[in-house]
Design a protein around this motif. Structure first.
Motif, PDB file in Angstrom:
ATOM      1  N   PHE A 197       0.830  -1.208   0.000  1.00 44.76           N
ATOM      2  CA  PHE A 197       0.000   0.000   0.000  1.00 44.76           C
ATOM      3  C   PHE A 197       0.870   1.268   0.000  1.00 44.76           C
ATOM      4  CE2 PHE A 197      -2.213   3.341   2.398  1.00 44.76           C
ATOM      5  CZ  PHE A 197      -3.317   3.526   1.577  1.00 44.76           C
ATOM      6  N   VAL A 198       1.901   1.285   0.844  1.00 44.13           N
ATOM      7  CA  VAL A 198       2.807   2.438   0.900  1.00 44.13           C
ATOM      8  C   VAL A 198       3.527   2.607  -0.434  1.00 44.13           C
ATOM      9  CG1 VAL A 198       4.864   3.387   2.003  1.00 44.13           C
ATOM     10  CG2 VAL A 198       3.098   2.295   3.392  1.00 44.13           C
ATOM     11  N   PHE A 199       3.949   1.490  -1.018  1.00 42.44           N
ATOM     12  CA  PHE A 199       4.641   1.549  -2.309  1.00 42.44           C
ATOM     13  C   PHE A 199       3.722   2.093  -3.400  1.00 42.44           C
ATOM     14  CE2 PHE A 199       6.083  -0.368  -6.325  1.00 42.44           C
ATOM     15  CZ  PHE A 199       7.384   0.103  -6.346  1.00 42.44           C
ATOM     16  N   PHE A 200       2.439   1.723  -3.347  1.00 40.70           N
ATOM     17  CA  PHE A 200       1.476   2.223  -4.330  1.00 40.70           C
ATOM     18  C   PHE A 200       1.328   3.753  -4.210  1.00 40.70           C
ATOM     19  CE2 PHE A 200      -2.932   3.511  -5.197  1.00 40.70           C
ATOM     20  CZ  PHE A 200      -3.018   3.176  -6.543  1.00 40.70           C
ATOM     21  N   ILE A 201       1.186   4.231  -2.986  1.00 42.13           N
ATOM     22  CA  ILE A 201       1.067   5.681  -2.774  1.00 42.13           C
ATOM     23  C   ILE A 201       2.332   6.382  -3.259  1.00 42.13           C
ATOM     24  CG2 ILE A 201       0.795   7.495  -1.052  1.00 42.13           C
ATOM     25  CD1 ILE A 201      -1.735   5.888  -1.530  1.00 42.13           C
ATOM     26  N   TYR A 202       3.483   5.802  -2.942  1.00 35.45           N
ATOM     27  CA  TYR A 202       4.763   6.393  -3.342  1.00 35.45           C
ATOM     28  C   TYR A 202       4.868   6.476  -4.864  1.00 35.45           C
ATOM     29  CZ  TYR A 202       9.732   6.309  -4.567  1.00 35.45           C
ATOM     30  OH  TYR A 202      10.951   6.555  -5.145  1.00 35.45           O
ATOM     31  N   LYS A 203       4.547   5.389  -5.569  1.00 29.95           N
ATOM     32  CA  LYS A 203       4.652   5.380  -7.030  1.00 29.95           C
ATOM     33  C   LYS A 203       3.665   6.362  -7.661  1.00 29.95           C
ATOM     34  CE  LYS A 203       6.807   3.345  -9.372  1.00 29.95           C
ATOM     35  NZ  LYS A 203       8.125   3.688  -9.962  1.00 29.95           N
ATOM     36  N   ALA A 204       2.484   6.510  -7.045  1.00 28.87           N
ATOM     37  CA  ALA A 204       1.496   7.446  -7.584  1.00 28.87           C
ATOM     38  C   ALA A 204       2.043   8.881  -7.530  1.00 28.87           C
ATOM     39  CB  ALA A 204       0.193   7.337  -6.796  1.00 28.87           C
ATOM     40  N   PHE A 205       2.658   9.243  -6.396  1.00 32.77           N
ATOM     41  CA  PHE A 205       3.242  10.575  -6.272  1.00 32.77           C
ATOM     42  C   PHE A 205       4.415  10.761  -7.228  1.00 32.77           C
ATOM     43  CE2 PHE A 205       0.981  11.029  -2.203  1.00 32.77           C
ATOM     44  CZ  PHE A 205       0.573  12.355  -2.307  1.00 32.77           C
ATOM     45  N   VAL A 206       5.232   9.715  -7.371  1.00 33.97           N
ATOM     46  CA  VAL A 206       6.386   9.795  -8.272  1.00 33.97           C
ATOM     47  C   VAL A 206       5.941   9.997  -9.718  1.00 33.97           C
ATOM     48  CG1 VAL A 206       8.299   8.482  -9.252  1.00 33.97           C
ATOM     49  CG2 VAL A 206       7.951   8.505  -6.789  1.00 33.97           C
ATOM     50  N   ILE A 207       4.939   9.240 -10.144  1.00 36.50           N
ATOM     51  CA  ILE A 207       4.434   9.375 -11.516  1.00 36.50           C
ATOM     52  C   ILE A 207       3.850  10.765 -11.740  1.00 36.50           C
ATOM     53  CG2 ILE A 207       2.672   8.541 -13.120  1.00 36.50           C
ATOM     54  CD1 ILE A 207       3.084   5.747 -11.900  1.00 36.50           C
ATOM     55  N   LEU A 208       3.112  11.252 -10.744  1.00 27.39           N
ATOM     56  CA  LEU A 208       2.517  12.578 -10.872  1.00 27.39           C
ATOM     57  C   LEU A 208       3.599  13.662 -10.983  1.00 27.39           C
ATOM     58  CD1 LEU A 208      -0.148  14.191 -10.847  1.00 27.39           C
ATOM     59  CD2 LEU A 208       0.091  14.384  -8.361  1.00 27.39           C
ATOM     60  N   CYS A 209       4.614  13.573 -10.136  1.00 27.12           N
ATOM     61  CA  CYS A 209       5.712  14.545 -10.181  1.00 27.12           C
ATOM     62  C   CYS A 209       6.479  14.454 -11.492  1.00 27.12           C
ATOM     63  CB  CYS A 209       6.660  14.327  -9.000  1.00 27.12           C
ATOM     64  SG  CYS A 209       5.967  14.747  -7.381  1.00 27.12           S
ATOM     65  N   HIS A 210       6.707  13.217 -11.952  1.00 22.69           N
ATOM     66  CA  HIS A 210       7.443  13.026 -13.206  1.00 22.69           C
ATOM     67  C   HIS A 210       6.660  13.602 -14.386  1.00 22.69           C
ATOM     68  CE1 HIS A 210      10.705  11.227 -15.430  1.00 22.69           C
ATOM     69  NE2 HIS A 210       9.847  10.669 -16.272  1.00 22.69           N
ATOM     70  N   TRP A 211       5.334  13.483 -14.345  1.00 20.45           N
ATOM     71  CA  TRP A 211       4.498  14.020 -15.419  1.00 20.45           C
ATOM     72  C   TRP A 211       4.590  15.546 -15.452  1.00 20.45           C
ATOM     73  CZ3 TRP A 211      -0.024  17.061 -15.510  1.00 20.45           C
ATOM     74  CH2 TRP A 211      -0.661  17.140 -16.747  1.00 20.45           C
ATOM     75  N   TYR A 212       4.553  16.179 -14.275  1.00 15.32           N
ATOM     76  CA  TYR A 212       4.669  17.633 -14.209  1.00 15.32           C
ATOM     77  C   TYR A 212       6.073  18.100 -14.613  1.00 15.32           C
ATOM     78  CZ  TYR A 212       0.113  18.674 -12.179  1.00 15.32           C
ATOM     79  OH  TYR A 212      -1.235  18.846 -11.985  1.00 15.32           O
ATOM     80  N   GLU A 213       7.086  17.282 -14.312  1.00 12.43           N
ATOM     81  CA  GLU A 213       8.449  17.635 -14.739  1.00 12.43           C
ATOM     82  C   GLU A 213       8.516  17.744 -16.261  1.00 12.43           C
ATOM     83  OE1 GLU A 213      11.787  15.408 -13.102  1.00 12.43           O
ATOM     84  OE2 GLU A 213      10.452  14.775 -11.477  1.00 12.43           O
ATOM     85  N   LYS A 214       7.968  16.777 -16.953  1.00  9.29           N
ATOM     86  CA  LYS A 214       7.985  16.802 -18.416  1.00  9.29           C
ATOM     87  C   LYS A 214       7.133  17.947 -18.955  1.00  9.29           C
ATOM     88  CE  LYS A 214       8.840  11.870 -19.219  1.00  9.29           C
ATOM     89  NZ  LYS A 214       8.316  10.632 -19.847  1.00  9.29           N
ATOM     90  N   LYS A 215       6.019  18.230 -18.280  1.00 10.10           N
ATOM     91  CA  LYS A 215       5.112  19.279 -18.755  1.00 10.10           C
ATOM     92  C   LYS A 215       5.771  20.648 -18.714  1.00 10.10           C
ATOM     93  CE  LYS A 215       0.588  21.345 -17.833  1.00 10.10           C
ATOM     94  NZ  LYS A 215      -0.638  21.305 -16.990  1.00 10.10           N
ATOM     95  N   PHE A 216       6.545  20.904 -17.629  1.00  9.86           N
ATOM     96  CA  PHE A 216       7.143  22.222 -17.444  1.00  9.86           C
ATOM     97  C   PHE A 216       8.625  22.270 -17.828  1.00  9.86           C
ATOM     98  CE2 PHE A 216       3.689  22.241 -14.210  1.00  9.86           C
ATOM     99  CZ  PHE A 216       2.934  23.267 -14.758  1.00  9.86           C
TER     100      PHE A 216
END
Length: 334
Positions: free
Chosen positions: A7-26
């Motif tokens: 469960f913790v790993f799932f939350i962690y990966k969700a935040f990582v993917i979200l941050c990585h998506w914003y990195e590419k966007k900006f």
């Protein structure tokens, strides 16, 4: 234990993917914003590791003294790291506002400078508050000093008394900084004159203001000075600075060629900001005509260079084209 880690790993990966998506966007349009998300994404790794270690320690159930010690250490690191992340986000937001300010021009630039100044001061104050809250939270995680942490966090009277006894001037400076941030009396980049020292405001903290002087020295002024004492702000209504030049010529010198020459000088000058350009007859004396020239530049350095350039070239123009029209003393009939 596996379900908890998953469960913790799932939350962690969700935040990582979200941050990585914003990195590419900006990445191309807002470099600073992309760096903020990259920093936050990397910081999540430490929090994730600490949470996993906490889960494993609680499941293994070591002896109580070791368990309590390990939990306290992990909680201390996690609290301090969360506080550090929040401070980094504040610095990142300030960098974004600064980037926005640099791209603005004219009136938008003035509003952007005011926004950046307010953000800069509030960031300094928020950093101090976050550090105090982080220290209080860390103290509360230890049973032996929990009361101190609770007092530091919850008792505003205790905190005010400590600050009042040990740093009265700092408290005054803090409120002075808030007042300046809200009133826009000064902004970063403004040109001010303090006791015959003119310079550009380079930095505003909640205790002092750094003034960059014309000879590259830095003048540190207590921020309360701008509340208690008068000062000149040359950039209150805009970035353009104006100045007047005065010189005397003979009555026979025509004025129109001087205006044409002034326009030519200013158009070819790298120091002129394109705003003020005026030549007028300021006064008539019994012997000469007083000419006043009004010019403008973006900052104090450019204005000083522009004044010198206009003086020199106007002198050359009169000397080359009207050498007999400098001020002279005429003798009347005997």
């Amino acid at each position: 234990i596996c379900i908890s880690i998953a469960f913790v790993f799932f939350i962690y990966k969700a935040f990582v993917i979200l941050c990585h998506w914003y990195e590419k966007k900006f990445a191309d349009t807002h470099t600073v914003t992309a760096l903020v998300f990259a920093s936050f994404r990397k910081s999540l790794r430490v929090i994730f590791i600490l949470i996993i270690i906490t889960i494993i320690i609680n499941v293994l159930s070591p002896p109580k003294p070791y368990l309590a010690f390990a939990n306290n250490v992990i909680n201390t690191i996690m609290i301090a790291f969360i506080g550090w992340i929040v401070i980094q986000l504040l610095y990142g937001y300030e960098a974004i506002v600064y980037q926005y300010m640099v791209k603005r021009t004219n009136k938008d630039h003035l509003r952007a400078k005011a926004l950046y100044t307010r953000t800069h001061i509030i960031r300094n104050i928020a950093t101090v508050v976050i550090i105090i809250l982080t220290i209080a939270a860390i103290l509360m995680s230890f049973s032996s000093v929990r009361d101190i942490g609770i007092s530091l966090l919850a008792s505003a009277g205790f905190l005010t008394a400590i600050i009042g006894l040990s740093a009265q001037k700092t408290l005054v400076s803090l409120f002075s900084g808030l007042q300046i941030a809200l009133s826009h009396a000064i902004k970063i980049g403004d040109i001010v004159v303090i006791e015959n020292n003119s310079g550009i405001i380079e930095e505003i903290t909640f205790t002092y203001v750094t003034l960059k002087l014309g000879d590259r020295r830095r003048l540190l002024v207590p921020i309360s000075y701008f509340i208690d004492k008068p000062f000149e702000n040359w950039s209150k209504e805009g970035d353009s600075l104006r100045s007047s030049l005065h010189f005397h010529v003979d009555y026979l010198l025509p004025i129109s060629p001087l205006r044409e020459e002034l326009d030519r000088i200013l158009k070819n000058s790298p120091y002129w900001d394109g705003k003020a350009s005026k030549l007028q007859v300021a006064n008539l004396t019994d012997r000469t005509v007083e000419i006043r020239i009004q010019i403008s530049a973006a900052n104090a350095d450019d204005l000083s260079d522009l004044r010198a350039e206009v003086r020199e070239k106007m002198l050359e123009f009169i000397r080359d084209h009207y050498p007999t029209h400098f001020p002279k003393t005429r003798l009347g009939p005997e």
